[in-house]
Design an enzyme around this catalytic site. Structure first.
Site: not given
Length: 91
Positions: A18, A36
């Site tokens: 990320r 996520n």
């Protein structure tokens, strides 16, 4: 301008994916978000100039480290003009 949603599967959680995505987005002047998913995938929305989005997606396919591995990446064009002002990591 190009607006896409992306679902990335593989070894993409617990490997800095990320934050890598956020950094790549900022370096390509892309706005949007990344998060996520419960099933181990990573989802994102990205908005920017066509060429910048294309370069960003190529970088995302490679992943952040030798520990990450992208096995599948589904990209879908979205319509509209989102009001994103940055690229955020969602929790």
């Amino acid at each position: 301008m190009k607006y896409v949603s992306v679902r990335v599967q593989g070894r993409v959680q617990g490997v800095g994916f990320r934050y890598f995505t956020q950094h790549a987005a900022m370096s390509h002047n892309i706005t949007g978000w990344v998060k996520n998913e419960d099933d181990g995938a990573v989802s994102l929305e990205a908005y920017g100039e066509d060429n910048n989005i294309n370069r960003f997606l190529e970088e995302i396919k490679k992943g952040p480290t030798r520990f990450a591995k992208v096995s599948e990446m589904d990209v879908n064009k979205l319509s509209g003009d989102p009001e994103y002002s940055s690229f955020d990591v969602k929790y």
